[in-house]
Design a protein around this motif. Sequence first.
Motif, PDB file in Angstrom:
ATOM      1  N   PHE A  60       0.827  -1.214   0.000  1.00  0.00           N
ATOM      2  CA  PHE A  60       0.000   0.000   0.000  1.00  0.00           C
ATOM      3  C   PHE A  60       0.860   1.263   0.000  1.00  0.00           C
ATOM      4  CE2 PHE A  60      -1.671   3.242   3.031  1.00  0.00           C
ATOM      5  CZ  PHE A  60      -2.611   3.812   2.196  1.00  0.00           C
ATOM      6  N   PHE A  61       1.884   1.299   0.851  1.00  0.00           N
ATOM      7  CA  PHE A  61       2.658   2.536   1.006  1.00  0.00           C
ATOM      8  C   PHE A  61       3.346   2.905  -0.307  1.00  0.00           C
ATOM      9  CE2 PHE A  61       2.363   0.699   5.259  1.00  0.00           C
ATOM     10  CZ  PHE A  61       1.831   1.776   5.951  1.00  0.00           C
ATOM     11  N   PRO A  79      -7.386  -3.603   7.795  1.00  0.00           N
ATOM     12  CA  PRO A  79      -5.955  -3.830   7.978  1.00  0.00           C
ATOM     13  C   PRO A  79      -5.711  -5.073   8.837  1.00  0.00           C
ATOM     14  CG  PRO A  79      -6.719  -2.141   9.491  1.00  0.00           C
ATOM     15  CD  PRO A  79      -7.910  -2.542   8.656  1.00  0.00           C
ATOM     16  N   TRP A 110       1.907 -11.242   7.932  1.00  0.00           N
ATOM     17  CA  TRP A 110       1.339  -9.898   7.789  1.00  0.00           C
ATOM     18  C   TRP A 110       0.518  -9.457   8.991  1.00  0.00           C
ATOM     19  CZ3 TRP A 110      -3.879 -10.391   8.012  1.00  0.00           C
ATOM     20  CH2 TRP A 110      -4.473 -11.561   7.494  1.00  0.00           C
ATOM     21  N   PHE A 121       2.768   1.459  12.234  1.00  0.00           N
ATOM     22  CA  PHE A 121       2.115   1.032  10.989  1.00  0.00           C
ATOM     23  C   PHE A 121       0.742   1.716  10.853  1.00  0.00           C
ATOM     24  CE2 PHE A 121      -1.151  -2.017   9.464  1.00  0.00           C
ATOM     25  CZ  PHE A 121      -0.778  -2.126   8.130  1.00  0.00           C
ATOM     26  N   ALA A 246      -9.227 -13.906   7.106  1.00  0.00           N
ATOM     27  CA  ALA A 246      -9.955 -12.758   7.680  1.00  0.00           C
ATOM     28  C   ALA A 246     -10.970 -12.213   6.685  1.00  0.00           C
ATOM     29  CB  ALA A 246      -8.956 -11.669   8.070  1.00  0.00           C
ATOM     30  N   GLN A 247     -11.506 -13.083   5.857  1.00  0.00           N
ATOM     31  CA  GLN A 247     -12.390 -12.635   4.769  1.00  0.00           C
ATOM     32  C   GLN A 247     -13.704 -12.061   5.289  1.00  0.00           C
ATOM     33  OE1 GLN A 247     -12.545 -15.521   1.675  1.00  0.00           O
ATOM     34  NE2 GLN A 247     -14.389 -14.666   0.713  1.00  0.00           N
ATOM     35  N   PHE A 271      -5.973  -2.778   1.857  1.00  0.00           N
ATOM     36  CA  PHE A 271      -5.556  -4.126   2.281  1.00  0.00           C
ATOM     37  C   PHE A 271      -6.592  -5.100   1.731  1.00  0.00           C
ATOM     38  CE2 PHE A 271      -4.586  -0.902   5.524  1.00  0.00           C
ATOM     39  CZ  PHE A 271      -3.195  -0.914   5.445  1.00  0.00           C
ATOM     40  N   GLY A 273      -6.832  -8.240   0.568  1.00  0.00           N
ATOM     41  CA  GLY A 273      -7.067  -9.671   0.806  1.00  0.00           C
ATOM     42  C   GLY A 273      -7.538 -10.330  -0.479  1.00  0.00           C
ATOM     43  N   PHE A 291      -5.039  -2.966  -3.127  1.00  0.00           N
ATOM     44  CA  PHE A 291      -3.617  -3.297  -2.959  1.00  0.00           C
ATOM     45  C   PHE A 291      -3.515  -4.518  -2.060  1.00  0.00           C
ATOM     46  CE2 PHE A 291      -3.309   1.544  -2.943  1.00  0.00           C
ATOM     47  CZ  PHE A 291      -3.091   1.610  -4.314  1.00  0.00           C
ATOM     48  N   TYR A 297      -3.444 -14.212  -2.676  1.00  0.00           N
ATOM     49  CA  TYR A 297      -4.707 -13.506  -2.430  1.00  0.00           C
ATOM     50  C   TYR A 297      -5.082 -12.612  -3.622  1.00  0.00           C
ATOM     51  CZ  TYR A 297      -3.962 -14.795   2.511  1.00  0.00           C
ATOM     52  OH  TYR A 297      -3.750 -15.466   3.684  1.00  0.00           O
TER      53      TYR A 297
END
Length: 311
Positions: A60-61, A79, A110, A121, A246-247, A271, A273, A291, A297
């Motif tokens: 992402f960054f 996130p 992650w 973060f 974590a969907q 984020f 996924g 991203f 994923y």
Amino acid sequence: MRNTKVAQADILTQPELKTRSEKLRLVESDTPFPMAPQKKCLEPISVGKLKTQQVYHGNFFELAASMPDQSVDIIIADPPYNASKGNSLSMESQALPGTGGAWKKIAEVWDDMTLDEYFAFTLSWLREARRLLKQTGSMWVHGTYHSAGITNVAMQMLQIEMINEVIWYKRNSFPNLAGRRLTASHETIIWAHRGGKREYRFNYEHSKSGDFLDDQLKAPGKQMRTVWDLPNNKPREELAYGKHPAQKPERLGRRLIQLSSGPGEVCLVPFAGVGSECVAAYREGLHYIGFETVAEYVDVARKRLDAAGVE
Ligand SMILES: C[S@@+](CC[C@H](N)C(=O)[O-])C[C@H]1O[C@@H](n2cnc3c(N)ncnc32)[C@H](O)[C@@H]1O
């Protein structure tokens, strides 16, 4: 593919089911879950050096750095919660008690940071998200008690103004097998705007009078409250190309979009996924940019979007 309204209307007129909750239980367990009609695919547009209707494989960054200030209308951020097995929530790297619960542990790189790393973060990605968000835009940030407090403090430090804290009540959450604490049955979603003049969009009429039949806490025609009852089950289509630990269900992302944005706008998913929020944006007729750092994923997300009809 079936139309949600038609499918739910079919169920709600079934004479043998007497009560609203009986009917709603059937909507909930109907597999595959009835999907709303797909919106026509939008032609991709440029946002800085990036294009919409893409899930980018990367950080992402790095990727967001090429996007202009105030270039997106809605950000849906799910996130890492930093709730992984093996993480240490102590500055001194000693495990703190009380961070367990009925969470399905995610042993993923992650999702495994020390507390100071996680705080840094969170501050960094929120600062960048604020830069990218339009004055009229909204950001929605998912969390649990492991992370939502940190998000809250970081937002206040960055003068990102919180609009509401939503409790997503998960009615079928897994019981606490050890019986040593309460069954964790909610997650937190913070709705915020970039701060300063309050110009964020709120589709108030929809929030009051829209169709939220699968939510047993939403009274039809009444103002929406901050506790949402949304089933966390995912229909077959959402799992067809692979799963994420974590969907989120697509219906959750769609609600966020329906409340605070509109067709043709740009949704950023920092984020991504396996792309649940990107698919939600697509189905609501928005542009999306996602991203994701993990290649497998990204692959699942792209397959889901292809199947949903994105060119
Ligand atoms: C909580 S999951 C998102 C799940 C998503 N809501 C879904 O339904 O599939 C967070 C994701 O962020 C990714 N991630 C972590 N750090 C990242 C970063 N710096 N840039 C992009 N993606 C990142 C992880 O690989 C993970 O897949």
